[in-house]
Design an enzyme around this catalytic site. Structure first.
Site, PDB file in Angstrom:
ATOM      1  N   GLU A 287      37.796  23.212  40.457  1.00 20.72           N
ATOM      2  CA  GLU A 287      38.229  23.512  41.838  1.00 20.72           C
ATOM      3  C   GLU A 287      37.314  22.858  42.867  1.00 20.72           C
ATOM      4  O   GLU A 287      37.738  22.564  43.977  1.00 20.72           O
ATOM      5  CB  GLU A 287      38.223  25.029  42.081  1.00 20.72           C
ATOM      6  CG  GLU A 287      39.532  25.693  41.736  1.00 20.72           C
ATOM      7  CD  GLU A 287      39.625  27.151  42.203  1.00 20.72           C
ATOM      8  OE1 GLU A 287      38.757  27.627  42.950  1.00 20.72           O
ATOM      9  OE2 GLU A 287      40.589  27.810  41.804  1.00 20.72           O
ATOM     10  N   HIS A 308      37.053  20.624  13.926  1.00 20.54           N
ATOM     11  CA  HIS A 308      38.157  20.508  12.974  1.00 20.54           C
ATOM     12  C   HIS A 308      39.493  20.340  13.684  1.00 20.54           C
ATOM     13  O   HIS A 308      40.541  20.404  13.065  1.00 20.54           O
ATOM     14  CB  HIS A 308      38.167  21.735  12.053  1.00 20.54           C
ATOM     15  CG  HIS A 308      36.913  21.850  11.255  1.00 20.54           C
ATOM     16  ND1 HIS A 308      36.814  21.470   9.939  1.00 20.54           N
ATOM     17  CD2 HIS A 308      35.664  22.258  11.612  1.00 20.54           C
ATOM     18  CE1 HIS A 308      35.571  21.658   9.509  1.00 20.54           C
ATOM     19  NE2 HIS A 308      34.859  22.132  10.517  1.00 20.54           N
ATOM     20  N   LYS A 422      51.728  28.338  44.383  1.00 19.35           N
ATOM     21  CA  LYS A 422      52.086  29.642  44.961  1.00 19.35           C
ATOM     22  C   LYS A 422      53.312  29.505  45.858  1.00 19.35           C
ATOM     23  O   LYS A 422      54.209  30.343  45.836  1.00 19.35           O
ATOM     24  CB  LYS A 422      50.909  30.203  45.769  1.00 19.35           C
ATOM     25  CG  LYS A 422      49.721  30.608  44.915  1.00 19.35           C
ATOM     26  CD  LYS A 422      48.655  31.258  45.768  1.00 19.35           C
ATOM     27  CE  LYS A 422      47.361  31.410  45.008  1.00 19.35           C
ATOM     28  NZ  LYS A 422      46.231  31.734  45.858  1.00 19.35           N
TER      29      LYS A 422
HETATM   30  O1  PA5 Z   1      37.771  30.568  43.568  1.00 19.87           O
HETATM   31  C1  PA5 Z   1      38.731  30.980  44.165  1.00 19.87           C
HETATM   32  O2  PA5 Z   1      38.793  30.960  45.401  1.00 19.87           O
HETATM   33  C2  PA5 Z   1      39.926  31.578  43.433  1.00 19.87           C
HETATM   34  O3  PA5 Z   1      39.813  31.466  42.071  1.00 19.87           O
HETATM   35  C3  PA5 Z   1      40.056  33.029  43.803  1.00 19.87           C
HETATM   36  O4  PA5 Z   1      38.876  33.705  43.447  1.00 19.87           O
HETATM   37  C4  PA5 Z   1      41.229  33.659  43.081  1.00 19.87           C
HETATM   38  O5  PA5 Z   1      42.390  32.996  43.432  1.00 19.87           O
HETATM   39  C5  PA5 Z   1      41.328  35.122  43.422  1.00 19.87           C
HETATM   40  O6  PA5 Z   1      41.463  35.311  44.798  1.00 19.87           O
HETATM   41  P1  PA5 Z   1      41.302  36.742  45.435  1.00 19.87           P
HETATM   42  O7  PA5 Z   1      39.903  37.193  45.193  1.00 19.87           O
HETATM   43  O8  PA5 Z   1      41.587  36.582  46.895  1.00 19.87           O
HETATM   44  O9  PA5 Z   1      42.310  37.644  44.771  1.00 19.87           O
END
Ligand code: PA5
Length: 431
Positions: A287, A308, A422
């Site tokens: 990310e 393996h 989303k």
């Molecule tokens: O790193 C990030 O921003 C995401 O992985 C969020 O943590 C994840 O989408 C969860 O979001 P939230 O804490 O708002 O539910």
């Protein structure tokens, strides 16, 4: 301290390349420390190991104690950055046994993670496994509206209220969320849940050293003081210049390798307890760096099992891979290879040797083979699988990720691409 060895990769890079990247690393470090690089509003994690809310930390430990007293199971609800750090820490310090002997054993406390998928089977299984046991819920969501955990929370909240009644259920729900805004904060205030904060300046994937990771870990009985001590020591150590800084060296080396066409980094481990460290690491690096058409693709393997399955590709497939091995120097247990009278499998030459000795030799042999096959190798060594070294490791990877993102020329702290799926999902669901 955890250590970093890049000497096996020197076959693939020159000392000139390392010298050339040194000023870039120094610039990246300066931008980061002075909060003048990309995403300065997201740098709270840099000082977390020492600069945290002491009063909240006390509440976290008190809540952890209370959870263990009131329940036999803690159901953690969260996804992505609101789940992976806690899960990684738990598996590293207290790996799930190969046979599920923990569940059902009287007096054993279990932590289970939910809301990480939309599987009916998975969540139904968790409900069944909890059975008649007392349970509490730690719902973790900064926004409070992420689909997967929001649905799971509805399910487990309903189960709690059916079992204990609305008022008592509220004393078993712990919400970790934004300090002031969002659906979960509103609900928690209205229903009287105890709340913990995801700080404004800490993004999900950098949040493991906040209540997000600390509450589930403390509830599991893990020494969070030691975890923070390890992170604090790492914070000091990783301010030094490149030549003395393992964290910067890792960031530098992976970028040199990327510039040479090594576009996939495989994080390899030889201890199953590291599996979820790799899952956490993949989110952190994927990310943070995968944007603007750039970024090293973070992959992971668990050896020797994956030798393996994935071994063939790594040894012999497209030469776009480099490997970072997570090594644990001293295992907690010792097992010896037994002697067999008939020696049918021809392994008596190993009789009396420790399994860890064999494991280490497998790692050494694999490293040699991969280097011969054109796969540069980096090694991160962790002295022991303890909360203290885990704290160091978390901070090592976080800071290296920030430096690496700056070297790459991206903002490591945003994630614009995560919204695309989303939008489609909500449209298809008729939102
Ligand atoms: O790193 C990030 O921003 C995401 O992985 C969020 O943590 C994840 O989408 C969860 O979001 P939230 O804490 O708002 O539910």
């Amino acid at each position: 301290m955890i250590s970093f060895d890049y000497t096996p990769a020197l076959k693939f890079i020159s000392s000139e390349e390392i010298a050339a990247i040194e000023p870039q690393v120094a610039t990246a470090a300066k931008l980061l420390e002075s909060h003048t690089g990309a995403g300065p509003e997201w740098l709270g994690w840099l000082d977390l190991p020492t600069k945290y809310d002491r009063a909240e930390y006390k509440r976290i430990k008190a809540a952890a104690k209370r959870i263990r007293k009131q329940s036999e199971v803690l159901v953690v609800v969260g996804i992505g950055g609101s789940y992976l750090g806690g899960k990684a820490g738990l598996e590293f310090c207290m790996p799930t046994p190969a046979l599920p002997i923990r569940g059902g054993r009287k007096k054993h406390f279990d932590v289970v993670f939910t809301g990480t998928n939309l599987s009916a089977d998975y969540h139904a299984q968790v409900i069944e496994a909890i059975g008649e046991r007392d349970f509490s819920v730690n719902v973790i969501s900064k926004s409070g509206t992420t689909t997967e955990p929001a649905i799971a929370f509805r399910i487990f909240k309903q189960k709690l209220e059916e079992k204990y009644g609305k008022a008592s259920a509220a004393h078993r729900i712990y919400a970790t969320t934004d300090k002031a805004r969002g659906a979960l904060k509103i609900l928690a205030d209205r229903e009287g849940y105890e709340t913990f904060v995801v700080p404004d300046d800490v993004g999900g994937r950098f949040s493991v050293l906040t209540a997000v990771g600390l509450l589930p870990l403390a509830a599991a009985g893990i020494d969070v003081d030691a975890l923070l001590r390890g992170a604090a020591d790492a914070r000091l150590a990783y301010k030094k210049p490149l030549a003395e800084n393992a964290c910067y060296q890792y960031a530098a080396l992976r970028n040199i390798l990327r510039n040479k066409g090594k576009e996939i980094e495989i994080l390899a481990n030889y201890e199953p307890r590291c599996h979820y460290i790799a899952e956490w690491w993949k989110q952190l690096y994927g990310e943070s760096e995968g944007k603007d058409g750039k970024g090293i693709f973070p992959a992971s393997v668990s050896f020797t099992a994956d030798l393996h399955s994935m071994g063939q590709y790594i040894q012999d497939g497209r030469r776009i891979v480099f490997e970072t091995v997570l090594e644990i120097e001293r295992p907690q247990m010792e097992l010896l290879v037994p002697k067999a009278e008939d020696d049918l499998d021809g392994l008596n030459y190993l009789a009396g040797k420790s399994l860890d000795y064999v494991n280490k030799k497998a790692a050494e042999g694999t490293r040699m083979a991969h280097i011969d096959g054109g796969v540069p190798n980096l090694t991160i060594s962790i002295p022991e699988a303890t909360p203290y070294y885990l704290g160091q490791l978390f901070f090592f990877f976080e800071k290296a990720c920030a430096i690496s993102g700056y070297l790459l020329g991206v903002n490591p702290f945003d994630q614009p691409g995560v919204e695309a799926y989303k939008k489609n999902m909500f449209r298809l669901l008729g939102k």
